[in-house]
Design a protein around this motif. Structure first.
Motif, PDB file in Angstrom:
ATOM      1  N   ILE A 513      39.888  48.109  28.446  1.00  0.00           N
ATOM      2  CA  ILE A 513      39.232  48.217  29.745  1.00  0.00           C
ATOM      3  C   ILE A 513      39.971  47.393  30.789  1.00  0.00           C
ATOM      4  O   ILE A 513      40.214  47.854  31.917  1.00  0.00           O
ATOM      5  N   ILE A 514      40.357  46.162  30.427  1.00  0.00           N
ATOM      6  CA  ILE A 514      41.067  45.290  31.373  1.00  0.00           C
ATOM      7  C   ILE A 514      42.435  45.879  31.709  1.00  0.00           C
ATOM      8  O   ILE A 514      42.864  45.873  32.877  1.00  0.00           O
ATOM      9  N   SER A 515      43.124  46.408  30.719  1.00  0.00           N
ATOM     10  CA  SER A 515      44.438  47.023  30.956  1.00  0.00           C
ATOM     11  C   SER A 515      44.319  48.246  31.858  1.00  0.00           C
ATOM     12  O   SER A 515      45.207  48.512  32.688  1.00  0.00           O
ATOM     13  N   ALA A 516      43.237  48.999  31.699  1.00  0.00           N
ATOM     14  CA  ALA A 516      43.027  50.168  32.555  1.00  0.00           C
ATOM     15  C   ALA A 516      42.917  49.748  34.015  1.00  0.00           C
ATOM     16  O   ALA A 516      43.454  50.415  34.905  1.00  0.00           O
ATOM     17  N   LEU A 517      42.224  48.643  34.269  1.00  0.00           N
ATOM     18  CA  LEU A 517      42.136  48.147  35.642  1.00  0.00           C
ATOM     19  C   LEU A 517      43.505  47.705  36.141  1.00  0.00           C
ATOM     20  O   LEU A 517      43.882  47.985  37.290  1.00  0.00           O
ATOM     21  N   ASN A 518      44.247  47.030  35.295  1.00  0.00           N
ATOM     22  CA  ASN A 518      45.582  46.566  35.697  1.00  0.00           C
ATOM     23  C   ASN A 518      46.482  47.745  36.060  1.00  0.00           C
ATOM     24  O   ASN A 518      47.241  47.687  37.038  1.00  0.00           O
ATOM     25  N   ASP A 519      46.381  48.837  35.303  1.00  0.00           N
ATOM     26  CA  ASP A 519      47.190  50.021  35.590  1.00  0.00           C
ATOM     27  C   ASP A 519      46.709  50.735  36.853  1.00  0.00           C
ATOM     28  O   ASP A 519      47.468  51.501  37.466  1.00  0.00           O
ATOM     29  N   ASP A 520      45.472  50.490  37.215  1.00  0.00           N
ATOM     30  CA  ASP A 520      44.843  51.214  38.336  1.00  0.00           C
ATOM     31  C   ASP A 520      44.697  50.329  39.569  1.00  0.00           C
ATOM     32  O   ASP A 520      43.935  50.648  40.487  1.00  0.00           O
ATOM     33  N   ILE A 578      41.546  38.345  38.125  1.00  0.00           N
ATOM     34  CA  ILE A 578      40.568  38.758  37.110  1.00  0.00           C
ATOM     35  C   ILE A 578      41.280  39.260  35.857  1.00  0.00           C
ATOM     36  O   ILE A 578      40.894  38.929  34.727  1.00  0.00           O
ATOM     37  N   VAL A 579      42.339  40.041  36.062  1.00  0.00           N
ATOM     38  CA  VAL A 579      43.090  40.591  34.922  1.00  0.00           C
ATOM     39  C   VAL A 579      43.800  39.472  34.170  1.00  0.00           C
ATOM     40  O   VAL A 579      43.750  39.405  32.927  1.00  0.00           O
ATOM     41  N   ASP A 580      44.468  38.586  34.905  1.00  0.00           N
ATOM     42  CA  ASP A 580      45.221  37.504  34.258  1.00  0.00           C
ATOM     43  C   ASP A 580      44.308  36.590  33.456  1.00  0.00           C
ATOM     44  O   ASP A 580      44.685  36.102  32.375  1.00  0.00           O
ATOM     45  N   GLN A 581      43.101  36.353  33.953  1.00  0.00           N
ATOM     46  CA  GLN A 581      42.171  35.447  33.277  1.00  0.00           C
ATOM     47  C   GLN A 581      41.273  36.176  32.270  1.00  0.00           C
ATOM     48  O   GLN A 581      40.399  35.554  31.666  1.00  0.00           O
ATOM     49  N   LEU A 585      33.592  40.560  32.265  1.00  0.00           N
ATOM     50  CA  LEU A 585      32.392  40.857  33.037  1.00  0.00           C
ATOM     51  C   LEU A 585      32.735  41.154  34.491  1.00  0.00           C
ATOM     52  O   LEU A 585      32.164  42.083  35.095  1.00  0.00           O
ATOM     53  N   ASP A 586      33.698  40.410  35.053  1.00  0.00           N
ATOM     54  CA  ASP A 586      34.101  40.664  36.442  1.00  0.00           C
ATOM     55  C   ASP A 586      34.799  42.010  36.586  1.00  0.00           C
ATOM     56  O   ASP A 586      34.733  42.644  37.645  1.00  0.00           O
ATOM     57  N   VAL A 587      35.486  42.435  35.520  1.00  0.00           N
ATOM     58  CA  VAL A 587      36.085  43.778  35.541  1.00  0.00           C
ATOM     59  C   VAL A 587      34.991  44.820  35.727  1.00  0.00           C
ATOM     60  O   VAL A 587      35.105  45.745  36.541  1.00  0.00           O
TER      61      VAL A 587
END
Length: 643
Positions: A513-520, A578-581, A585-587
């Protein structure tokens, strides 16, 4: 007798009765009861004097009959100066004690019910739809009205036996008309029951119920026969020429004409002493009793309405019963136009029917207290709330929760589980949630309150705070689908999935999920800025200009105040942090992506994570508890959240 003079006579009788009661000992309760009745009549008298011209004919007729009955049963005293005889006490007690003891069948209680009923419905000066849920007392109201109102009203019950008999011969109109009038005035529509082993008493009721259609049709046939015989006599005596244009139209002719306009592939015909049905394509004929229930009930309603008393109040309980939606509005539009002298009061729980009565005022049964107390209020029209939505929700016994989405979709499904004591109503967009919540809460006389629940969807914090004043709140996550990915709920779902539970699986899902945000990240930042600019344009007030150049200058200043580069860089930095840390939940709080759940199907070896998560919410109280933290406390309190 003139209504005004009649009321004055009643007041005079009550005044004398009270004077007599005062001279008697131990009659405090009787004096109080007389005072109560006198105050009620005087209040009505004052109102009547001020509004006499506004009352419809059926109201005047019904009230006049009941006032006459009330006056006739009141004790009459000519000389109040002499000491009353002891038996006078028993005369007063015989009448007024029944009201003191709460009998609901006294003449005064009947009068009071009728006057209060008319008052609640604005004296029925126009057609009305009275809405009420099943069990709200609509049929009991119809029965009460039948018992209380006089011959100037017609009650059409929801209980019907749709049997159309065949006639070997027809009685004369005097007999058939008397039978019809007796049916209209005296048939008791009260609900009834019987013991299975001794049900003889029910036979009379069933017989009377079955006679209704017979009396309706036989009177139509008798009238038609009489009119046509008179026409033949006039032709034979050369009073009129024998031509098609001179043949008089009977009520039965009108009934058949209306029915034939509703049903296009077959037609009713009158053949000898019976009504038959003819199929248009084949000319095949069959008995009317072989029609469908919808066809028969249409004939029943048409025959009832066209033979209703002149200037009457017509009350129809469940007018939609057996009728197909394609003809429902058409038949009642037609019948209302045929009987413009009458007022129609429809008792129904069908929202679609109520909407179809465009010209009728809408009322709803707020509450019913057995046996004869109804609290009825008008449904206020509001352009801000669609009528179908208003009528659907106004009778709800629960508070309303407007949300985004559609019926049966994610918002609707999840919120109904979390808030079983809310009436959850998806209304599409976020704007609809806001507008409908505000509009509903402006309506007076409602026993419920509306709340709104929207996705945060990049909305600025100050906007969400302002909406709280209107009972509109936002989720603690970006959109409703993210609720199902809550980490605590995720663990429960994994425990109930085909794979063996481990913290490693939980971490893998979170990383996906976190990686998906990073890619997006580019798309999410751009969407956030677009939403903020849109809100800025909607909420900002551009400085007024007195000239074209001033307007242009003010607009350019307004545009210049929106620094897209700064906002973009700020949002990128927030997302990257947010991604780095690895703040999972913040994602969920900032990431708008309805396809996230599909990314974990392979890991859990399932086809639908959503279905498995919803199942746990339904069956597992702990799963519901996982989501409490994402909802405003006021919704958890007002919605009576229970785990």
């Amino acid at each position: 007798m003139e209504l005004k003079a009649l009321i004055e006579q009643i007041i005079e009788r009550l005044t004398k009765a009270k004077q007599i009661a005062i001279k008697l000992d131990n009659t405090t309760e009787i004096c109080d009861e007389i005072s109560l009745q006198q105050e009620f009549i005087e209040s009505f008298y004052n109102f009547f004097i001020s509004n006499e011209s506004e009352f419809p004919i059926h109201y005047m007729n019904n009230v006049l009959d009941q006032l006459i009955a009330y006056k006739d049963c009141l004790p009459l005293y000519h000389n109040v100066d002499i000491q009353p005889e002891p038996q006078t006490f028993y005369e007063l007690e015989a009448y007024f004690n029944r009201n003191i003891e709460g009998y609901d069948t006294t003449v005064f209680s009947t009068l009071r019910f009728t006057l209060n009923f008319y008052k609640q419905l604005n004296y029925l000066t126009s057609n009305i739809v009275l809405l009420g849920a099943n069990g709200s007392g609509k049929s009991s109201l119809a029965a009460q009205l039948k018992n209380n109102l006089s011959a100037h009203s017609l009650i059409i019950s929801a209980q019907k036996l749709l049997f159309i008999p065949e006639f070997d011969s027809i009685s004369n109109t005097q007999n058939t008309n008397l039978a019809l009038i007796s049916q209209q005035n005296n048939f008791n529509y009260s609900k009834w029951t019987f013991r299975a082993n001794t049900h003889t008493s029910s036979i009379n009721y069933i017989y009377e119920l079955g006679q209704q259609f017979k009396n309706l049709i036989e009177n139509l046939l008798a009238e038609r026969t009489e009119i046509l015989l008179l026409y033949i006599e006039d032709v034979r005596s050369d009073k009129i020429p024998d031509s098609k244009s001179n043949i008089p139209e009977t009520k039965l002719d009108k009934v058949i004409k209306i029915w034939n306009r509703l049903f296009l592939h077959r037609e009713l015909i009158c053949k000898q002493s019976n009504i038959m049905v003819r199929i248009k394509e084949t000319n095949e004929e069959y008995e009317a009793n072989h029609m469908s229930d919808g066809e028969k009930v249409a004939l029943y309603y048409i025959a009832q309405i066209l033979q209703a008393p002149k200037d009457s109040l017509i009350i129809i309980d469940e007018p939609e019963m057996y009728l197909h939606k394609t003809i429902l509005n058409k038949i009642w539009d037609t019948l209302e136009n045929e009987r413009l002298d009458c007022i129609f009061l429809y008792l129904t729980h069908e929202i679609d029917f109520a909407i179809g009565r465009n010209e009728a005022k809408k009322y709803w049964v707020r509450s019913f207290k057995f046996p004869n107390e109804w609290d009825i209020s008008e449904i206020e029209n509001t352009e801000e709330l669609p009528e179908n939505l208003l009528l659907e929700l106004v009778g709800s016994r629960k508070n309303i929760l407007f949300c985004e989405g559609e019926i049966g979709k994610n918002d609707d499904e999840i919120y109904k589980i979390i808030f079983p004591n809310f009436t959850v109503k998806p209304v599409g967009s976020c704007i609809n949630v806001i507008n409908f919540t505000r509009a509903f809460n402006k309506i007076h006389n409602l026993s419920t309150q509306a709340f709104g629940l929207i996705d945060s969807d990049h909305s600025p914090v100050n906007r969400l705070d302002n909406l709280k004043e209107d009972m509109i709140f936002s989720l603690d996550v970006a959109e409703v689908e993210n609720l199902l990915l809550d980490e605590d709920l995720l663990k429960i779902v994994v425990h109930n999935s085909p794979v063996d539970y481990s913290q490693e699986i939980i971490d893998r899902i979170k990383n996906i999920i976190i990686s998906a945000l990073n890619d997006d990240i580019e798309n999410q930042a751009a969407s956030y800025i677009s939403a903020e600019i849109d809100f800025y344009f909607k909420e900002a007030n551009i400085k007024e200009g007195k000239t074209k150049n001033a307007v242009e200058s003010n607009f350019q200043a307004f545009i210049a105040s929106i620094n897209i580069n700064d906002k973009y860089n700020e949002r990128i930095n927030t997302i990257e942090e947010i991604v780095d840390q690895q703040r999972y939940l913040d994602v969920l709080k900032i990431y708008n992506n309805k396809g996230l759940m599909a990314k974990i199907h392979n890991i859990l070896e399932i086809k639908s994570y959503k279905k498995l998560a919803i199942k746990q919410l339904r069956l597992n109280p702990h799963a519901k508890d996982c989501l409490k933290k994402h909802f405003p406390e006021i919704l958890l309190q007002k919605g009576n959240y229970t785990s």
